[in-house]
Enzyme design. Structure first.
Site, mmCIF file in Angstrom:
data_model
loop_
_atom_site.group_PDB
_atom_site.id
_atom_site.type_symbol
_atom_site.label_atom_id
_atom_site.label_comp_id
_atom_site.label_asym_id
_atom_site.label_seq_id
_atom_site.Cartn_x
_atom_site.Cartn_y
_atom_site.Cartn_z
ATOM 1 N N ARG A 11 0.819 -1.210 0.000
ATOM 2 C CA ARG A 11 0.000 0.000 0.000
ATOM 3 C C ARG A 11 0.860 1.270 0.000
ATOM 4 O O ARG A 11 0.622 2.179 -0.801
ATOM 5 C CB ARG A 11 -0.927 0.018 1.220
ATOM 6 C CG ARG A 11 -1.914 -1.124 1.318
ATOM 7 C CD ARG A 11 -2.842 -1.186 0.120
ATOM 8 N NE ARG A 11 -3.518 0.082 -0.127
ATOM 9 C CZ ARG A 11 -4.117 0.388 -1.291
ATOM 10 N NH1 ARG A 11 -4.078 -0.462 -2.295
ATOM 11 N NH2 ARG A 11 -4.726 1.546 -1.439
ATOM 12 N N ASP A 34 10.139 -6.757 -4.633
ATOM 13 C CA ASP A 34 8.932 -7.349 -4.064
ATOM 14 C C ASP A 34 8.860 -8.790 -4.535
ATOM 15 O O ASP A 34 9.263 -9.099 -5.663
ATOM 16 C CB ASP A 34 7.689 -6.572 -4.513
ATOM 17 C CG ASP A 34 6.465 -6.894 -3.675
ATOM 18 O OD1 ASP A 34 6.094 -6.072 -2.819
ATOM 19 O OD2 ASP A 34 5.870 -7.979 -3.867
ATOM 20 N N ARG A 78 14.581 -11.950 -1.108
ATOM 21 C CA ARG A 78 14.107 -11.953 0.279
ATOM 22 C C ARG A 78 15.067 -11.236 1.229
ATOM 23 O O ARG A 78 14.640 -10.650 2.221
ATOM 24 C CB ARG A 78 13.897 -13.394 0.759
ATOM 25 C CG ARG A 78 12.730 -14.097 0.095
ATOM 26 C CD ARG A 78 12.528 -15.487 0.664
ATOM 27 N NE ARG A 78 11.417 -16.163 0.003
ATOM 28 C CZ ARG A 78 10.147 -16.037 0.362
ATOM 29 N NH1 ARG A 78 9.836 -15.257 1.386
ATOM 30 N NH2 ARG A 78 9.190 -16.677 -0.283
ATOM 31 N N SER A 120 9.573 3.312 6.370
ATOM 32 C CA SER A 120 8.226 3.897 6.383
ATOM 33 C C SER A 120 7.393 3.328 7.525
ATOM 34 O O SER A 120 6.231 2.956 7.346
ATOM 35 C CB SER A 120 7.520 3.641 5.047
ATOM 36 O OG SER A 120 7.263 2.254 4.883
ATOM 37 N N SER A 151 4.887 6.640 11.780
ATOM 38 C CA SER A 151 3.688 6.033 11.205
ATOM 39 C C SER A 151 2.739 7.123 10.746
ATOM 40 O O SER A 151 2.921 8.308 11.050
ATOM 41 C CB SER A 151 2.981 5.163 12.250
ATOM 42 O OG SER A 151 2.439 5.993 13.281
ATOM 43 N N CYS A 152 1.702 6.724 10.015
ATOM 44 C CA CYS A 152 0.699 7.689 9.576
ATOM 45 C C CYS A 152 0.047 8.379 10.767
ATOM 46 O O CYS A 152 -0.194 9.599 10.748
ATOM 47 C CB CYS A 152 -0.351 6.996 8.712
ATOM 48 S SG CYS A 152 -1.189 5.594 9.506
ATOM 49 N N THR A 210 -1.835 1.111 19.600
ATOM 50 C CA THR A 210 -1.085 1.966 18.678
ATOM 51 C C THR A 210 0.206 2.403 19.357
ATOM 52 O O THR A 210 0.232 2.615 20.574
ATOM 53 C CB THR A 210 -1.890 3.206 18.257
ATOM 54 O OG1 THR A 210 -1.065 4.039 17.424
ATOM 55 C CG2 THR A 210 -2.343 4.026 19.463
ATOM 56 N N ARG A 233 -9.922 0.235 15.225
ATOM 57 C CA ARG A 233 -10.020 -0.006 13.787
ATOM 58 C C ARG A 233 -11.499 -0.138 13.402
ATOM 59 O O ARG A 233 -12.266 -0.822 14.085
ATOM 60 C CB ARG A 233 -9.268 -1.281 13.404
ATOM 61 C CG ARG A 233 -7.776 -1.264 13.720
ATOM 62 C CD ARG A 233 -7.016 -0.327 12.798
ATOM 63 N NE ARG A 233 -5.580 -0.353 13.065
ATOM 64 C CZ ARG A 233 -4.706 -1.148 12.454
ATOM 65 N NH1 ARG A 233 -5.137 -2.030 11.550
ATOM 66 N NH2 ARG A 233 -3.418 -1.078 12.737
#
Length: 332
Positions: A11, A34, A78, A120, A151-152, A210, A233
């Site tokens: 994402r 990936d 990997r 990220s 984090s976001c 969180t 969530r």
């Protein structure tokens, strides 16, 4: 041009590339690692349930993604230490797998030839944790090689906390994020290390944990240990909201609080913090590139007790801060 490799094309990895395509930037994504085959990666980039169609041509030529004319080498390795970063002349790796989230693990990218790594996610032992726009000045290129973008939720919370702390001094507080479900949850009930996240994400309200409140101390050291928090969530694919309840050092008025956030959004935090007087719901902020969209209508003040609320697109907003941070690392 600064040559970027993305490790993990999920994402965040895909949204970062999408957002980069909309910018006039000197960041050049030259590689993606990936374990998924290139044809599938191309399709997932071109068609996205949350973000819509890319609107730019995406094709595959062997192990190369061709995105709007840009050629991106695809590998499926990997072990980060075995990646061809030296051969490809990679300057910065965006570590976006969600797996290599410690300085020790991320250092393998340096061993493979990269000059710097941006994780990220919260990263144990990172040289520095940055919430762009909030503590950007703390970055020292001579000292900070492995950088965490937090984090976001930390990026949404940090502007909220900074403005309030600067205004009146936060003594202690509690935050709650009402957060869109993520791929880390189960689509149907099934085994999971968190018994609540084990339950079907799209049909349940799921209380969970969180790390954002703890991580805020890495971004704003004077708040270390002063905040705690939880996450709930909810069954939406994107679009989240964070509420910060605090006790501050002096009495303030609601107008003082609103004026402080308005001034910050128009000044030092412009582009990171957005000020809204509209009656928003989560779908209204989907695709918003700000870290934190302050909802002025939801502000509550009772002397030293203050509640402030901000929305955030937990994918798109965060991905834009990742790009800002990559540009910071590239420039310095």
């Amino acid at each position: 041009m600064t040559r970027i490799a993305i490790n993990g094309f999920g994402r965040i990895g895909r949204n970062v590339l999408r957002a980069l395509l909309e910018r006039d930037s000197d960041l050049d994504v030259v590689a993606v690692n990936d374990l998924t085959e290139p044809a599938t990666l191309a399709r997932l980039l071109a068609y996205d349930t949350t973000s819509g169609r890319l609107g730019r041509p995406v094709t595959v030529e062997g192990n190369v993604l061709v995105v709007d004319g840009r050629r991106i080498t695809v590998t499926a390795e990997r072990e980060p230490a075995n990646l061809p970063w030296a051969e490809l002349g990679v300057d910065i790796v965006l570590e976006a797998t969600g797996r290599f989230t410690s300085a020790k693990a991320a250092r393998a990218h340096l061993d493979a030839g990269a000059k710097k790594v941006l994780v990220s996610a919260p990263a144990d032992g990172a040289d520095i944790t940055l919430a762009f726009g909030v503590n950007t000045d703390a970055y020292d290129p001579d000292l900070h090689t492995i950088v965490s973008n937090a984090s976001c939720t930390t990026n949404a919370l940090a502007p909220l906390a900074k403005v309030l702390d600067d205004l009146a001094g936060i003594e202690h507080g509690f935050m709650t994020t009402v957060h869109a479900y993520t791929q880390e949850q189960n689509l149907q009930d099934g085994p999971h290390r968190d018994p609540r996240r084990a339950r079907a994400a799209a049909v349940n309200i799921v209380p969970t944990t969180t790390g954002a409140a703890k991580a805020i101390g890495l971004v704003l050291p004077n708040l270390d240990g002063k905040l705690s928090g939880d996450s709930i969530r909810v069954p939406v694919p994107v679009g989240s909201i964070v509420e910060l309840n605090t006790t501050v050092a002096r009495d303030v008025t609601r107008d003082e609080v609103l004026d402080a956030y308005r001034a910050a959004a128009q000044g030092p935090l412009a582009g990171v913090l957005e000020y809204s007087e509209d009656p928003l719901v989560s779908s209204d902020i989907t695709g918003n590139p700000a870290s934190s969209i302050f909802d002025s209508e939801l502000t509550r003040v009772d002397g030293r007790h203050i509640k402030v609320v901000a929305w955030y697109d937990n994918e798109w907003g965060f991905s834009n801060r990742v790009i800002d941070t990559l540009q910071l690392l590239a420039a310095r």
